[in-house]
Write a protein that holds these residues in place. Structure first.
Motif, PDB file in Angstrom:
ATOM      1  N   LEU A 310       3.567   3.949  -5.394  1.00  0.00           N
ATOM      2  CA  LEU A 310       2.640   2.884  -5.016  1.00  0.00           C
ATOM      3  C   LEU A 310       2.120   2.189  -6.262  1.00  0.00           C
ATOM      4  O   LEU A 310       1.656   2.834  -7.201  1.00  0.00           O
ATOM      5  CB  LEU A 310       1.465   3.467  -4.218  1.00  0.00           C
ATOM      6  N   ASN A 314       3.311  -3.143  -4.501  1.00  0.00           N
ATOM      7  CA  ASN A 314       4.496  -2.631  -3.833  1.00  0.00           C
ATOM      8  C   ASN A 314       4.279  -1.186  -3.386  1.00  0.00           C
ATOM      9  O   ASN A 314       3.525  -0.430  -4.006  1.00  0.00           O
ATOM     10  CB  ASN A 314       5.722  -2.697  -4.755  1.00  0.00           C
ATOM     11  N   VAL A 315       4.986  -0.810  -2.306  1.00  0.00           N
ATOM     12  CA  VAL A 315       4.922   0.552  -1.793  1.00  0.00           C
ATOM     13  C   VAL A 315       6.337   1.011  -1.447  1.00  0.00           C
ATOM     14  O   VAL A 315       7.188   0.204  -1.070  1.00  0.00           O
ATOM     15  CB  VAL A 315       4.006   0.632  -0.539  1.00  0.00           C
ATOM     16  N   GLN A 327       9.338   0.182   2.496  1.00  0.00           N
ATOM     17  CA  GLN A 327       9.570  -0.283   1.126  1.00  0.00           C
ATOM     18  C   GLN A 327       9.397  -1.789   1.072  1.00  0.00           C
ATOM     19  O   GLN A 327       9.843  -2.512   1.968  1.00  0.00           O
ATOM     20  CB  GLN A 327      10.977   0.089   0.647  1.00  0.00           C
ATOM     21  N   LEU A 330       3.645  -5.563  -0.704  1.00  0.00           N
ATOM     22  CA  LEU A 330       2.489  -5.591   0.182  1.00  0.00           C
ATOM     23  C   LEU A 330       1.975  -7.015   0.340  1.00  0.00           C
ATOM     24  O   LEU A 330       2.155  -7.870  -0.541  1.00  0.00           O
ATOM     25  CB  LEU A 330       1.380  -4.698  -0.376  1.00  0.00           C
ATOM     26  N   PRO A 336      -4.306   1.384  -6.282  1.00  0.00           N
ATOM     27  CA  PRO A 336      -3.536   2.631  -6.195  1.00  0.00           C
ATOM     28  C   PRO A 336      -4.377   3.876  -6.466  1.00  0.00           C
ATOM     29  O   PRO A 336      -4.127   4.936  -5.877  1.00  0.00           O
ATOM     30  CB  PRO A 336      -2.443   2.448  -7.253  1.00  0.00           C
ATOM     31  N   SER A 339      -6.157   5.101  -3.322  1.00  0.00           N
ATOM     32  CA  SER A 339      -5.294   5.322  -2.159  1.00  0.00           C
ATOM     33  C   SER A 339      -4.740   6.747  -2.187  1.00  0.00           C
ATOM     34  O   SER A 339      -4.627   7.364  -3.256  1.00  0.00           O
ATOM     35  CB  SER A 339      -4.150   4.312  -2.144  1.00  0.00           C
ATOM     36  N   TRP A 341      -2.220   9.929   0.340  1.00  0.00           N
ATOM     37  CA  TRP A 341      -1.386  10.215   1.512  1.00  0.00           C
ATOM     38  C   TRP A 341      -1.369  11.722   1.778  1.00  0.00           C
ATOM     39  O   TRP A 341      -1.544  12.527   0.870  1.00  0.00           O
ATOM     40  CB  TRP A 341       0.041   9.692   1.316  1.00  0.00           C
ATOM     41  N   LEU A 353      -4.604   3.049   2.256  1.00  0.00           N
ATOM     42  CA  LEU A 353      -4.564   2.062   1.175  1.00  0.00           C
ATOM     43  C   LEU A 353      -5.923   1.372   1.075  1.00  0.00           C
ATOM     44  O   LEU A 353      -6.464   0.883   2.079  1.00  0.00           O
ATOM     45  CB  LEU A 353      -3.480   1.011   1.451  1.00  0.00           C
TER      46      LEU A 353
END
Length: 587
Positions: A310, A314-315, A327, A330, A336, A339, A341, A353
């Motif tokens: 991340l 972009n992710v 992919q 964003l 980042p 954020s 997960w 996010l």
């Protein structure tokens, strides 16, 4: 080949959310006047040319042509049938335009005659129309200030009804030199009973040299292929790819190929659209502050098997050994560091996010990715329902005292309106003649076309909100076929307020944009530049580091402006009797 919908991807680094306004500058613009020996060949519309499309195609025609291969060199055609050139090296020593070619045939006898049109095909070739239906292809040799060689016609042929030339390119393939020329006609249409009675025709002509030689020295040229597209509106933009492999058209109403070499093109019957019913790969929700994404994962996946990256823009989420599940770029930047997960119930990855800018709601998570599904929270659904209640009420305004009354369209400014028809930008494949990618321009109003790099297709400038964005076509990059390369702040709004605007353009290096009115005045809008003195914004209490200047030039002429072109240093303005050269930049 089915056409796919495409969205223009704005480069946010080229936008300036802090832009305030243009400041009127009283600095004088040096203006030089060249008096013409003979008037410009202006062909006025006849009584039979009464439609809006005739006005757009021929009444607003730009009679001045800029040479993108040689700096500060312009061409036009006068009433004697002469193609004249003016190349500027020193503004204070402007010479008379010099003749490079003369059309000998008397075109005034043609009843439906149009204006003569010119397209500079390459550094050594040009395409010319006399306005009666004849196409000339001319070998110009290397044009420039030191070149006084007259142009040599190597192809001349009648191609039917009168036309104007929109675009042309030259290329060599397998040792064969070919030129692609795009012609525009407005023709009577017997089947058009409910509209104006006219249709718009685009003809794509390929002219190539023959294998043999003529007179033992020069190769002869002949028409190799003729393709016709039909539509109901004059295209804002139409250009052929550099190698002649495709075509791009921007218009209010769609175009379709109807004939190839005189034979009708089979139009496939409309088939019902097949909709894929595959389950979404991910689900996402959002608030004003953050976004929560739930990505479906193979059951039993461990944390070590997850591939996650991340950045602010972009992710990428995937499982080792498989293609990425999520992919791309964003919709807007995130933080980042804030954020995170986790794997939830051994079958999904939950990603949180943190938006970098709180407030704006995202219309999509990853730009151009349709594999996910947006899930609206109960609170958001209730809020939207409350805001839209008045639309289902029996009264026009069920409760005028609550919040704000409905929008009154009469309060909108003229420059807030857009055409009712939805414009589109379409790429056609040269072999199949089918559209491959279609962009719905919607409210992105077309502004102008400009040649930035002669080896590439012309750029087109579109309105995006209040700004004007310049897009460079990249036909060799299907995933990014139109690239955002420059921005003129607030120009989209400014130009819409100019009621007498006739022409718009910009410098190839994007240092300024220019608007030309029907008579006398030209407006120049410069990019923001540092200021020499200390300025403060009183409302915001902050120092202003850059200022964008607006300048107005008033020409010493009462004749209508017929041509309007910009180079990096100069703005050229053509009237019937004069060619004005405005020194905009000193490089």
């Amino acid at each position: 080949m089915a056409a796919s919908n495409y969205s223009l991807k704005v480069n946010r680094e080229l936008l300036d959310p802090n832009f305030e306004s243009y400041r009127l500058s009283l600095d004088a613009i040096a203006t030089y006047n060249v008096e013409l020996d003979a008037a410009v060949e202006e062909v006025k519309l006849k009584d039979s040319q009464y439609t809006l499309e005739h006005v757009r195609a021929f009444g607003m025609y730009n009679y001045l042509h800029l040479d993108p291969w040689y700096e500060d060199s312009v061409f036009f055609v006068d009433c004697k049938g002469r193609v004249l050139n003016l190349t500027v090296t020193l503004d204070t020593a402007l010479g008379k335009p010099r003749e490079v070619y003369r059309m000998t045939a008397d075109s005034s006898q043609c009843e439906d005659r149009l204006c003569a049109s010119l397209s500079l095909t390459s550094a050594t070739w040009a395409a010319l129309s006399d306005g009666t239906g004849r196409l000339f292809l001319l070998r110009t040799s290397k044009r420039g200030e030191s070149s006084h060689i007259k142009w040599e016609p190597l192809f001349s042929e009648e191609l039917g009804e009168p036309f104007t030339i929109l675009h042309s390119v030259s290329h060599v393939q397998a040792g064969v030199h070919a030129m692609e020329v795009l012609l525009l006609r407005i023709q009577k249409d017997s089947e058009e009973t409910r509209g104006s009675g006219y249709s718009v025709s685009l003809e794509w002509v390929t002219v190539g040299n023959t294998a043999g030689q003529e007179n033992g020295c020069c190769k002869s040229y002949e028409v190799r292929k003729r393709r016709v597209l039909m539509g109901k509106s004059v295209p804002h933009y139409a250009a052929v790819e550099p190698q002649g492999k495709g075509l791009m058209v921007a218009s209010e109403k769609p175009f379709v190929f109807t004939h190839v070499d005189g034979r009708p093109v089979d139009q496939p019957a409309a088939e019902p659209m097949e909709v894929e019913t595959t389950d979404p790969i991910y689900f996402w929700q959002q608030t004003a502050e953050d976004i929560t994404v739930s990505v479906r994962m193979p059951e039993g996946v461990t944390k070590d098997e997850v591939q996650f990256s991340l950045t602010a823009d972009n992710v990428r989420v995937g499982v080792r050994g498989f293609s990425p599940l999520l992919q791309g770029q964003l919709y807007a930047p995130v933080d980042p560091e804030a954020s995170a997960w986790i794997i939830k119930n051994n079958k999904s990855l939950e990603l949180t996010l943190q938006k970098r800018s709180e407030g704006p709601m995202w219309p999509e998570l990853v730009m151009g990715d349709s594999r996910g599904e947006y899930v609206m929270s109960d609170e958001q659904a209730a809020l939207i329902h409350e805001r839209l209640t008045h639309l289902t009420s029996e009264d026009l305004n069920a409760n005028p005292d609550r919040d704000k009354p409905p929008c009154n369209s009469q309060e909108l400014e003229d420059c807030d309106g857009f055409p009712e028809d939805s414009s589109s930008l379409t790429h056609f494949d040269g072999e199949s003649l089918k559209p491959t990618q279609v962009v719905n321009l919607g409210s992105h109003q077309y502004l102008f076309t400009v040649d930035v790099n002669p080896s590439e297709m012309p750029c087109l400038c579109l309105r995006h909100d209040v700004d004007a964005l310049v897009w460079q076509p990249r036909p060799d990059q299907p995933s990014n076929m139109w690239e955002h390369i420059a921005t003129f702040n607030a120009l989209g709004y400014v130009q819409a307020s100019k009621r007498d605007k006739k022409f718009a353009t910009c410098a190839p290096n994007f240092s300024y944009a220019a608007l030309g009115e029907c008579l006398r005045r030209a407006f120049i809008y410069r990019q923001p530049s540092p200021v020499d003195t200390v300025l403060f914004n009183r409302k915001q209490g902050r120092q202003v580091g850059q200022v964008a200047k607006q300048q107005v030039a008033s020409l010493d002429s009462n004749e209508p402006i017929l041509g309007f072109r910009a180079t990096n240093e100069r703005l050229f303005v053509l009237t019937s009797s004069n060619l004005f050269v405005l020194k905009v930049n000193n490089n």
